[in-house]
Design a protein around this motif. Structure first.
Motif, short mmCIF file in Angstrom:
data_model
loop_
_atom_site.label_atom_id
_atom_site.label_comp_id
_atom_site.label_asym_id
_atom_site.label_seq_id
_atom_site.Cartn_x
_atom_site.Cartn_y
_atom_site.Cartn_z
N ASP A 1 0.69 -8.58 2.32
CA ASP A 1 -0.37 -7.78 1.69
C ASP A 1 -1.25 -8.78 0.94
O ASP A 1 -0.75 -9.79 0.43
CB ASP A 1 0.23 -6.77 0.69
N ASN A 2 -2.55 -8.53 0.88
CA ASN A 2 -3.40 -9.45 0.09
C ASN A 2 -3.55 -8.98 -1.35
O ASN A 2 -4.22 -9.62 -2.15
CB ASN A 2 -4.77 -9.67 0.76
N GLY B 1 0.83 -1.21 0.00
CA GLY B 1 0.00 0.00 0.00
C GLY B 1 0.86 1.25 0.00
O GLY B 1 2.10 1.19 0.08
N PHE B 2 0.21 2.38 -0.07
CA PHE B 2 0.89 3.68 -0.19
C PHE B 2 1.85 3.93 0.99
O PHE B 2 3.07 4.11 0.82
CB PHE B 2 -0.19 4.76 -0.28
N ILE B 3 1.32 3.91 2.21
CA ILE B 3 2.17 4.22 3.37
C ILE B 3 3.12 3.05 3.66
O ILE B 3 4.30 3.26 3.95
CB ILE B 3 1.30 4.55 4.61
N TYR C 1 -16.24 3.25 8.24
CA TYR C 1 -14.76 3.17 8.18
C TYR C 1 -14.19 3.74 9.48
O TYR C 1 -13.36 3.11 10.15
CB TYR C 1 -14.23 3.94 6.97
N LYS D 1 0.35 -1.53 -6.98
CA LYS D 1 0.86 -2.21 -5.77
C LYS D 1 2.07 -3.08 -6.13
O LYS D 1 3.06 -3.12 -5.41
CB LYS D 1 -0.24 -3.06 -5.13
N LEU E 1 -0.71 -1.84 8.85
CA LEU E 1 -1.28 -0.81 7.97
C LEU E 1 -2.35 -1.41 7.05
O LEU E 1 -3.06 -0.68 6.36
CB LEU E 1 -0.17 -0.18 7.12
N ASP F 1 -3.51 -12.64 3.74
CA ASP F 1 -4.64 -11.80 4.13
C ASP F 1 -4.74 -11.79 5.65
O ASP F 1 -4.77 -12.86 6.27
CB ASP F 1 -5.91 -12.40 3.51
N ILE F 2 -4.82 -10.61 6.25
CA ILE F 2 -4.87 -10.57 7.73
C ILE F 2 -6.20 -11.11 8.28
O ILE F 2 -6.31 -11.40 9.46
CB ILE F 2 -4.58 -9.16 8.32
N ALA G 1 -2.66 11.53 4.25
CA ALA G 1 -1.30 11.37 3.71
C ALA G 1 -1.32 11.60 2.20
O ALA G 1 -2.29 11.23 1.53
CB ALA G 1 -0.80 9.97 4.02
N LYS H 1 -12.16 1.84 12.64
CA LYS H 1 -10.84 2.26 13.15
C LYS H 1 -10.91 2.62 14.64
O LYS H 1 -10.02 2.33 15.41
CB LYS H 1 -10.31 3.45 12.34
N SER I 1 -4.62 4.23 12.63
CA SER I 1 -5.97 4.74 12.83
C SER I 1 -6.13 5.95 11.91
O SER I 1 -5.32 6.15 11.00
CB SER I 1 -6.20 5.08 14.30
N TYR J 1 -7.89 -0.70 -5.59
CA TYR J 1 -7.36 0.14 -6.67
C TYR J 1 -6.27 -0.65 -7.38
O TYR J 1 -5.92 -1.77 -6.94
CB TYR J 1 -6.88 1.51 -6.17
N ASN K 1 -11.89 -6.87 6.87
CA ASN K 1 -10.46 -6.50 6.89
C ASN K 1 -10.08 -5.74 8.15
O ASN K 1 -9.03 -5.99 8.74
CB ASN K 1 -10.11 -5.63 5.68
N ARG L 1 -2.39 7.04 -3.51
CA ARG L 1 -3.56 6.22 -3.86
C ARG L 1 -4.42 6.87 -4.94
O ARG L 1 -4.79 8.03 -4.81
CB ARG L 1 -4.42 5.98 -2.61
N1 LIG Z 1 -3.50 7.45 3.36
C1 LIG Z 1 -4.15 8.17 4.27
O1 LIG Z 1 -4.33 9.38 4.12
C2 LIG Z 1 -4.66 7.52 5.52
C3 LIG Z 1 -5.32 8.33 6.46
C4 LIG Z 1 -5.78 7.75 7.63
C5 LIG Z 1 -5.58 6.41 7.87
N2 LIG Z 1 -4.96 5.63 6.94
C6 LIG Z 1 -4.77 4.23 7.24
O2 LIG Z 1 -3.40 3.91 7.04
C7 LIG Z 1 -3.27 2.58 6.53
C8 LIG Z 1 -2.50 2.60 5.23
O3 LIG Z 1 -3.18 3.42 4.31
P1 LIG Z 1 -2.75 3.58 2.79
O4 LIG Z 1 -3.11 4.94 2.37
O5 LIG Z 1 -1.36 3.10 2.62
O6 LIG Z 1 -3.78 2.58 2.10
P2 LIG Z 1 -3.54 1.50 0.96
O7 LIG Z 1 -4.90 1.02 0.56
O8 LIG Z 1 -2.66 2.05 -0.10
O9 LIG Z 1 -2.75 0.36 1.72
C9 LIG Z 1 -3.37 -0.70 2.42
C10 LIG Z 1 -2.77 -2.00 1.90
O10 LIG Z 1 -3.33 -3.05 2.69
C11 LIG Z 1 -3.67 -4.13 1.84
N3 LIG Z 1 -4.75 -4.85 2.50
C12 LIG Z 1 -6.05 -4.45 2.66
N4 LIG Z 1 -6.73 -5.41 3.33
C13 LIG Z 1 -5.85 -6.39 3.61
C14 LIG Z 1 -5.95 -7.64 4.28
N5 LIG Z 1 -7.11 -8.09 4.75
N6 LIG Z 1 -4.84 -8.41 4.39
C15 LIG Z 1 -3.65 -7.99 3.87
N7 LIG Z 1 -3.51 -6.84 3.22
C16 LIG Z 1 -4.59 -6.05 3.10
C17 LIG Z 1 -4.08 -3.50 0.53
O11 LIG Z 1 -3.90 -4.38 -0.57
C18 LIG Z 1 -3.15 -2.28 0.45
O12 LIG Z 1 -1.98 -2.59 -0.30
C19 LIG Z 1 -4.68 2.04 6.43
O13 LIG Z 1 -4.97 1.34 7.60
C20 LIG Z 1 -5.53 3.29 6.34
O14 LIG Z 1 -6.83 3.05 6.79
C21 LIG Z 1 -4.49 6.17 5.78
#
Ligand SMILES: NC(=O)c1ccc[n+]([C@@H]2O[C@H](COP(=O)([O-])OP(=O)(O)OC[C@H]3O[C@@H](n4cnc5c(N)ncnc54)[C@H](O)[C@@H]3O)[C@@H](O)[C@H]2O)c1
Length: 345
Positions: A33-34, A11-13, A157, A44, A88, A66-67, A187, A161, A131, A39, A107, A193
């Protein structure tokens, strides 16, 4: 060498965190990661390719897991006995939840429960989990103070959280599992994303397409550059909360506990109105946006702004990247990634 697991590493972060941690060479790094198709899966996979490429010392191991699969998660934890987990993985998105609440349950709630259960079984040293600023819900007091209650979410959502925060407290209290929950504030940055505003705005402007701006552009957000987010997570990893027998639920300490537990706001501490955000993108792209101003979308936060005083004190955290710099970096990445030719200012 300490073993650290990042869930949601594609994922992004997760990608940016893994990239930084691979470079520090301080951890044996595991990523799961699953690779779901919320998207672009190829985006990814591209992120994972970069991680493989920079991992010269072979310190990074990826597995598609998958978690929400309890058995697989337990096997992974028992086999590898991680020291630290940064969770994350989640179904993100404040609008997708309106039509797909099941995904958030599966999830974010079930998945997080599996992480907690396996963490306590291996006596994990520190669980750090994502969170969101969305937990502040209908709270009207700005900036959002982490030491105020956040129990009125506006969509599921945010509820999932906030549930994670509460579930984590019970494990922290019962099993003395050290847990830190980080509330991220919007972020943004390279490799961001495709469902988020910056990506949608830049793509639409470059392709001469119109895009919707909710609440007639009157939303404001605390945009946090991804390098600052990563810096905050890395500082958190080594700041393991401790039990505190002196703690009492008096006013202004909702973010901590007598259990080894902490909640943090991770934001930039500056409020940007969406209208100005779009103007900045237009200025960098030297191109006008075709905006469709539309009404408020149920579930959205009107405004977000982090009170980061507690985080600054607790982590010695100072966000560095200004919005003008961060947005430009995103646009440079976007043009390069999509191989689009366009002159920017
Ligand atoms: N980006 C933001 O602005 C933001 C803001 C607040 C909170 N968050 C939280 O930070 C975390 C990371 O966010 P992000 O922007 O990188 O999102 P993202 O969707 O890019 O990354 C999440 C990753 O988790 C993987 N994933 C989802 N469900 C899964 C599962 N059941 N098992 C394994 N992998 C799984 C997805 O494939 C994805 O690659 C998330 O928990 C999100 O809710 C993000």
């Amino acid at each position: 060498m300490r073993k650290l697991l990042i869930t949601g590493v594609a994922g992004f972060i997760g990608f940016h965190l893994a990239k930084k941690l691979i470079q520090t060479k301080k951890f044996k790094l595991f990523g799961i990661d699953n690779l779901n198709n919320y998207y672009s899966v190829s985006l990814k996979r591209e992120r994972l390719k970069i991680l493989k490429k920079i991992d010269k010392k072979k310190l990074f191991f990826f597995k598609k897991i998958d978690i929400s699969n309890k058995k697989k998660i337990r096997e992974l934890f028992v086999k590898n006995k991680f020291d630290i987990v940064v969770n994350l993985a989640a179904q993100a998105g404040v609008r997708h939840v309106i039509k797909h609440p099941d995904k958030y349950f599966e999830n974010n709630i079930k998945g997080f429960y599996n992480i907690l259960e396996s963490s306590r079984r291996i006596k994990l040293k520190h669980l750090v989990s994502a969170s969101t600023s969305s937990v502040y819900g209908i709270n009207k007091q700005m900036p959002y103070d982490v030491n105020l209650p956040a129990d009125h979410p506006t969509q599921f959502y945010a509820a999932s959280k906030r549930s994670n925060e509460i579930m984590a407290h019970s494990y922290s209290h019962m099993f003395k599992l050290p847990v830190t929950l980080i509330r991220f504030f919007t972020a943004y940055g390279p490799w961001g994303r495709p469902d988020m505003a910056l990506y949608i705005f830049v793509k639409s402007i470059l392709e001469n397409k119109s895009f919707k701006v909710f609440n007639y552009g009157n939303h404001s957000r605390d945009f946090t550059y991804v390098d600052d987010i990563v810096k905050g997570i890395i500082l958190t990893i080594d700041k393991i909360p401790k039990t505190n027998k002196k703690w009492g639920l008096k006013k202004n300490n909702f973010s901590s506990s007598e259990a080894p537990y902490k909640i943090l706001n991770l934001g930039n501490g500056k409020r940007i109105f969406l209208k100005n955000y779009i103007k900045l993108i237009e200025k960098i792209l030297k191109k006008k946006a075709k905006i469709k101003l539309v009404s408020f979308q149920p579930g959205d936060l009107k405004d977000s702004l982090a009170d980061i005083k507690d985080t600054q004190k607790y982590l010695n955290f100072r966000p560095k990247v200004k919005i003008e710099v961060g947005v430009k970096k995103f646009i440079e990445w976007y043009l390069n990634f999509t191989k689009k030719k366009h002159e920017i200012s």
